[in-house]
Design a protein around this motif. Structure first.
Motif, PDB file in Angstrom:
ATOM      1  N   THR A   1       0.829  -1.202   0.000  1.00  0.00           N
ATOM      2  CA  THR A   1       0.000   0.000   0.000  1.00  0.00           C
ATOM      3  C   THR A   1       0.862   1.250   0.000  1.00  0.00           C
ATOM      4  O   THR A   1       0.599   2.215  -0.736  1.00  0.00           O
ATOM      5  N   LEU A   2       1.901   1.262   0.802  1.00  0.00           N
ATOM      6  CA  LEU A   2       2.793   2.425   0.854  1.00  0.00           C
ATOM      7  C   LEU A   2       3.488   2.623  -0.488  1.00  0.00           C
ATOM      8  O   LEU A   2       3.687   3.769  -0.934  1.00  0.00           O
ATOM      9  N   ALA A   3       3.840   1.535  -1.156  1.00  0.00           N
ATOM     10  CA  ALA A   3       4.451   1.649  -2.484  1.00  0.00           C
ATOM     11  C   ALA A   3       3.432   2.152  -3.503  1.00  0.00           C
ATOM     12  O   ALA A   3       3.751   2.970  -4.373  1.00  0.00           O
ATOM     13  N   TRP A   4       2.195   1.680  -3.391  1.00  0.00           N
ATOM     14  CA  TRP A   4       1.122   2.106  -4.300  1.00  0.00           C
ATOM     15  C   TRP A   4       0.885   3.608  -4.195  1.00  0.00           C
ATOM     16  O   TRP A   4       0.596   4.279  -5.200  1.00  0.00           O
ATOM     17  N   LEU A   5       1.042   4.169  -3.022  1.00  0.00           N
ATOM     18  CA  LEU A   5       0.808   5.595  -2.817  1.00  0.00           C
ATOM     19  C   LEU A   5       1.805   6.477  -3.560  1.00  0.00           C
ATOM     20  O   LEU A   5       1.569   7.679  -3.720  1.00  0.00           O
ATOM     21  N   ASP A   6       2.911   5.899  -4.031  1.00  0.00           N
ATOM     22  CA  ASP A   6       3.886   6.676  -4.796  1.00  0.00           C
ATOM     23  C   ASP A   6       3.439   6.900  -6.234  1.00  0.00           C
ATOM     24  O   ASP A   6       4.026   7.725  -6.940  1.00  0.00           O
ATOM     25  N   ALA A   7       2.422   6.175  -6.682  1.00  0.00           N
ATOM     26  CA  ALA A   7       1.957   6.311  -8.062  1.00  0.00           C
ATOM     27  C   ALA A   7       1.159   7.602  -8.230  1.00  0.00           C
ATOM     28  O   ALA A   7       0.503   8.062  -7.285  1.00  0.00           O
ATOM     29  N   PRO A   8       1.202   8.227  -9.404  1.00  0.00           N
ATOM     30  CA  PRO A   8       0.433   9.466  -9.635  1.00  0.00           C
ATOM     31  C   PRO A   8      -1.056   9.252  -9.386  1.00  0.00           C
ATOM     32  O   PRO A   8      -1.630   8.251  -9.814  1.00  0.00           O
ATOM     33  N   GLY A   9      -1.670  10.193  -8.674  1.00  0.00           N
ATOM     34  CA  GLY A   9      -3.117  10.141  -8.446  1.00  0.00           C
ATOM     35  C   GLY A   9      -3.557   9.238  -7.329  1.00  0.00           C
ATOM     36  O   GLY A   9      -4.743   9.192  -7.003  1.00  0.00           O
TER      37      GLY A   9
END
Length: 363
Positions: A69-77
């Motif tokens: 989840t923390l890695a996913w939050l780095d994606a745009p938007g």
């Protein structure tokens, strides 16, 4: 470096069997996730059932999907909004069980825009799809955001219409945001993530389950100022959304259809029960008192002239589906001539061929 407060919220919401109602009870008792996570077993026993306590103590300490989840939050938007933030949509607080976390992908500012829910059947008729798209586009052109559930059929048509206007669209889904369901709407989901917003209360990795979709529907109802049901059979989940909207004090609108169509019976039931019958987008906008905020009117494009023979077949078809034999009797044409005209009407988008050899007028 991960925000420790957000990590606490993720840990707090990660425990199986502890849903929004129990999470709210914990927040009322302890004030914030960190204090609830650090509470003693004796303190927790006053709020959580004994069967849930072992899962709470284990999963809250090391929740699944945290790193992903923390890695996913780095994606745009990509973003997460918690119940404690100002950006959390206040209309969700009308629910007895508002989600503690919202996962977002796209334009988060759309959550602050007035919205209309547009829902209906997955197995929609061509006319139903056309109505959903046209109504949604008109509402979006006036500045209303269009909220729906990314399902096949009416939902997808409503999202398409919403994307065509300034109000755009919000898709509330019943899975984690790293999944698209149904897969047939994958391209649409990517377009919504770019120009609209996708919202979920479910953690990443959550698959589609039947019990998730009524929970999704309650968010559609709560986010919306009103809910428009375009087509729905009597057993449709859209009627659940309409019922939830009524319970939340939202307006409910329904488009009537043919008395012979199973897909119209849910809308007719809603109208009998007090939903507002609508025939145009203006009916909805007037009821929502939206006139003062309407965009400048768009001049309609004149319809192309219809040849006399085509017009006679359209008149014979009417607005209910009909089979070829019925149309032969009504029009007085030969089968060969009738089929040729119907083919031309299909190619120009005025008629759609339905299963079982029937035809449906679209314009």
């Amino acid at each position: 470096m991960a925000d420790p407060d957000l990590v606490d919220w993720l840990r707090f919401t990660a425990v199986p069997g502890v849903g929004p109602r129990r999470q709210l009870a914990l927040l009322r008792a302890f004030g914030e996730p960190a204090r609830a996570l650090g509470a003693s077993e004796a303190e927790l026993r006053e709020i959580l059932p004994s069967g849930v306590l072992p899962a709470w103590l284990t999963a809250a300490a090391s929740p699944p999907q945290l790193d992903a989840t923390l890695a996913w939050l780095d994606a745009p938007g990509a973003a997460i909004v918690t119940l404690g933030e100002q950006a959390y949509p206040q209309r969700l607080l009308d629910l007895p069980d508002p989600p503690v976390l919202l996962y977002l992908k796209g334009r988060a500012e759309l959550l602050g825009r007035p919205m209309l829910g547009v829902v209906g059947s997955r197995g929609a008729t061509p006319q139903g799809l056309a109505n959903a798209g046209a109504f949604a586009e008109a509402m979006s052109a006036s500045g209303l955001g269009i909220v729906s559930g990314l399902a096949a059929g009416i939902d997808a048509a409503a999202h398409e219409g919403g994307l065509a206007g300034a109000g755009s669209t919000i898709a509330v889904v019943g899975t984690g945001l790293d999944r698209v369901y149904p897969a047939s709407n994958r391209a649409l989901a990517h377009r919504i993530a770019e120009a609209g917003l996708i919202v979920s209360e479910f953690a990443l990795g959550t698959p589609p389950k039947a019990e998730h979709f009524p929970r999704r529907n309650r968010l559609i109802a709560a986010l919306s100022h009103g809910v428009l049901v375009v087509e729905a059979a009597l057993g449709s989940g859209s009627l659940i959304t309409a019922k939830q909207a009524v319970e939340l004090g939202r307006e409910v609108f329904a488009i009537p259809g043919s008395i012979h169509s199973p897909q119209a019976r849910g809308c007719h039931r809603l109208i009998k029960d007090g939903a507002k019958l609508v025939e145009s987008a203006d009916d909805v906008l007037d009821e929502l008192d939206w006139q003062a905020r309407l965009a400048p009117p768009v001049r309609p494009v004149p319809a192309a002239a219809v040849p006399e023979s085509d017009a006679s077949v359209l008149d014979a078809l009417g607005h209910d589906p009909a089979d070829l034999d019925t149309l032969v009797v009504r029009s007085g044409l030969t089968v060969e001539r009738l089929c040729a005209i119907l083919l031309g009407l299909e190619l120009t988008g005025r008629v759609a061929a339905l299963p079982g050899g029937r035809y449906q007028r679209l314009a």
